[in-house]
Write an enzyme that holds these catalytic residues in place. Structure first.
Site, short mmCIF file in Angstrom:
data_model
loop_
_atom_site.label_atom_id
_atom_site.label_comp_id
_atom_site.label_asym_id
_atom_site.label_seq_id
_atom_site.Cartn_x
_atom_site.Cartn_y
_atom_site.Cartn_z
N GLU A 16 -57.15 36.55 -54.02
CA GLU A 16 -56.92 35.95 -55.34
C GLU A 16 -55.55 36.29 -55.92
O GLU A 16 -55.42 36.94 -56.96
CB GLU A 16 -58.03 36.37 -56.31
CG GLU A 16 -59.40 35.84 -55.93
CD GLU A 16 -60.50 36.20 -56.90
OE1 GLU A 16 -61.58 35.61 -56.83
OE2 GLU A 16 -60.27 37.09 -57.75
N GLU A 68 -65.91 32.50 -51.95
CA GLU A 68 -66.71 33.35 -52.82
C GLU A 68 -67.52 32.50 -53.79
O GLU A 68 -67.03 31.50 -54.32
CB GLU A 68 -65.84 34.32 -53.63
CG GLU A 68 -65.21 35.45 -52.86
CD GLU A 68 -64.46 36.41 -53.77
OE1 GLU A 68 -64.81 36.50 -54.98
OE2 GLU A 68 -63.53 37.08 -53.29
#
Length: 685
Positions: free
Chosen positions: A158, A313
């Protein structure tokens, strides 16, 4: 057109199902790994992302490497038919590094260097940080690049944020010198004569700061572009540091925070796109608006490379960081996970596999709860999904054909949000884009989310909501698209500025004026309590009737070449054009001068889809809150019917000979969808 891509990895040719796994948190208890392997197989999980924040476990002190624990994990995976996305651990550096090399820590916009801690608290420009990541990544590649369990590289985690240290200031100046060539060109592009901010030496240029320069919009825009380029360059650096040992391993990075980085630039260096989705399901009884917005992001990430992506995710139950952490109600795990596959994902993966015992995410949802066994509702939901995914793995590599696209440029988004006026209490760019996308989603119309630099060929319909930043080149491309027979839908606050955030001269909508056949003379922002409306003209080309409420933004336009389909009902500009159509070349260009609500958008896009000849997933009227999506390999079409309405629904199929995707049995003509229900069907292409 390509109708099927090769699997992302030839090691695992079925749908990927798994989670982020952090065995380094459990090294004190060797039995945990053995139990986790048993549970992974029981849940139908075949892949794990490992090593994401494991730098301190790999290198507890500088130059002292301990890989034996990962050897055991990967060997156990290989012996049990489980695979790994092996991560580079750069998302969080070890404490020894921050202490010895403080330059690796990020400096905020206030020019204060951070203390050690958190994630992505590092400088992507720092030579030391790049050196250290290359060392640890190289050792991981050397040791595991040919390991049978490793199917690809999970680059960092991320990416996000920016650094304002001296290294980054110098890199920013070099980036600007390469882009503009001279200070005169930079001063012109940034319009620095405003407030006498003209630069006379490159050393005077710094990044935007809360206690310095932050009101020059071209400056702010270029800083965001630079941050993206610098982050992409760091990602490229990481990929190069692992690629040498086994170039065949694909590389991805999980995307999440769209605010700061232009993810289209990452598509140039990644082999596969992956993203992390955490919707707040069940805020309302009806999840359809949220379901549509999640679909928008699936469509966005699929469109970055126009090929299958990965849901890297998601949560199998709840999060612990949202304002309210609600459990997924029965059926929602299956529905929301398969929604990703319907829109082009070849995986469903979770954060996290096993709940942490301590720290900030110890209450974040996981497949394995603190109780430590499989006898939980969440585990059973995951296992049920695992069986379904095993049964439908024929969809792997298939495409999501689309004849419709929405223009969504990151720099347009940044520029709109930085602009001062016409409605600083909320211009609602994202909400506007979602609303137009949702009107198509409700009809089961597949939609790509593209950038203005991408190819427009092959689309029948392009929607460009609030194309505030419109380059001359983009205007020419859209003009050609319409001239050659395409349908364009544009809105207020379009064609206002160029790529430097400088206003187009000669009348808005600038490069779109000829295509739309209008001149936008003024624009008015309305208060939330203000209302206006649009009255549709009798016998208009769309065949729509009546009046529709509008608000928030009203553009005062002149119809030059365009015909007027609807006029304002209120204020001093009542009777002036509010909805227009320009027949241009072989195509049509529509313009909405005001923000209209879902009732109008739904009716409008039904007519537009029919007029443009755009295919729907199913040729039937879908109930409110129910949508459909198609993937195909060119011979078989895989149809996903999804119910986000919060109520039981019934869908009448068209006469194309459907079968159940899992059993292969013929499907009934009328399909019942329970609350949070999904039905998987096939038909011949």
């Amino acid at each position: 057109m390509t109708t099927k891509f090769a699997p992302i990895s030839d090691k695992l040719t079925v749908l990927m199902h798994g989670a982020d796994y952090n065995p380094d948190q459990w090294l004190h208890d060797p039995k945990v790994l053995e139990e986790d392997i048993r549970l992974m197989k029981l849940a139908g999980c075949n892949v794990m992302a490992v090593g994401i924040f494991s730098w301190a476990a790999f290198e507890p002190t500088e130059g002292n490497f301990t890989f034996e624990w990962m050897d055991k994990v990967l060997d156990s995976f290989a012996a049990n038919g489980i695979y790994a996305w092996l991560a580079t651990p750069s998302g969080a550096r070890p404490a020894w590094m921050s202490a010895k090399y403080p330059e690796v820590l990020r400096t905020e916009a206030n020019r204060v260097r951070n203390l050690h801690g958190m994630r992505h608290n590092h400088c992507n420009t720092s030579p030391v940080y790049r050196e250290k990541t290359a060392i640890i990544n190289g050792k991981l590649a050397e040791r595991y690049g040919n390991h049978p369990a490793v199917l690809g590289w999970h680059i960092s985690n991320e990416f996000g944020g920016d650094c304002h240290c001296d290294y980054c200031q110098e890199a920013f100046r070099q980036w600007l010198q390469k882009k503009y060539g001279s200070l005169d060109a930079l001063n012109s592009a940034w319009w620095t004569t405003f407030w006498a901010h003209t630069y006379t030496d490159w050393s005077q240029v710094e990044s935007p700061a809360p206690h310095g320069e932050n009101m020059v919009h071209g400056h702010n825009l270029d800083w965001r572009r630079f941050v993206t380029d610098q982050t992409v360059d760091f990602c490229r650096h990481e990929i190069e540091s692992v690629r040498g040992v086994n170039p065949s391993l694909p590389a991805t990075t999980n995307m999440h925070m769209i605010e700061g980085l232009d993810y289209r630039k990452f598509a140039e260096v990644l082999d596969v796109i992956s993203w992390d989705a955490y919707p707040t399901w069940h805020e309302q009884v009806d999840d359809s608006q949220l379901g549509a917005s999640v679909a928008f992001y699936h469509d966005l990430y699929r469109s970055l490379k126009h090929k299958p992506f990965l849901l890297m995710e998601s949560t199998p139950s709840l999060t612990n960081w949202q304002p309210v952490s609600k459990l997924k109600q029965p059926g929602m795990h299956q529905l929301s996970s398969l929604q990703a596959i319907a829109h082009g994902s070849d995986s469903v993966q979770y954060f996290q596999w096993r709940k942490s015992r301590g720290s900030s995410e110890k209450f974040h949802g996981a497949v394995v709860d603190h109780v430590g066994h499989e006898h939980t509702r969440v585990f059973q939901d995951v296992a049920t999904l695992g069986q379904t995914m095993k049964d439908i793995s024929d969809v792997v590599g298939t495409v999501t054909p689309s004849q419709t696209a929405i223009l969504f440029d990151w720099d347009n988004r940044w520029a709109i949000k930085d602009s001062q006026g016409p409605r600083n209490m909320g211009i609602k760019y994202e909400e506007t884009v979602y609303a137009h996308h949702r009107a198509l989603w409700e009809q089961g119309v597949a939609t790509d989310i593209i950038g203005s630099e991408q190819d427009f060929a092959g689309y029948k319909l392009i929607v460009a909501p609030m194309l505030y930043l419109c380059r001359e080149e983009t205007g020419r491309k859209l003009e050609q698209f319409v001239e050659q027979g395409g349908t364009l839908v544009a809105t207020y606050w379009s064609g206002v500025v160029d790529e430097h955030d400088l206003c187009h001269l000669g009348g808005f909508p600038g490069p779109l004026r000829k295509t739309l056949g209008i001149w936008a003379e003024e624009i008015e922002g309305l208060y939330d309590h203000d209302r206006n409306g649009v009255a549709l003209a009798e016998g208009n080309a769309l065949g729509l009737q009546g009046e529709f409420e509008s608000g928030e933004i009203c553009e005062l336009i002149h119809a030059e070449a365009a015909e007027v389909l609807g006029t304002y009902t209120g204020s001093f500009y009542a009777g002036r054009p509010a909805l227009t159509l320009n027949r241009f070349g072989q195509g049509r260009a529509y313009h909405m001068a005001t923000r209209l609500k879902d009732d109008f958008l739904g009716a409008f896009y039904k007519r537009i889809v029919d007029e443009a000849g755009v295919a729907r997933a199913i040729d039937t009227e879908l109930p409110a809150g129910v949508t459909a999506q198609v993937r195909t390999d060119g011979e078989t079409e895989f149809v996903f019917l999804m119910n986000f309405s919060g109520a039981e629904q019934q869908v009448e199929l068209d006469a194309r000979g459907y079968r159940d995707m899992e059993s292969g049995e013929p499907a009934e003509q009328s399909v019942a969808l329970p609350v949070n229900g999904i039905r998987l069907l096939t038909r011949q292409a």
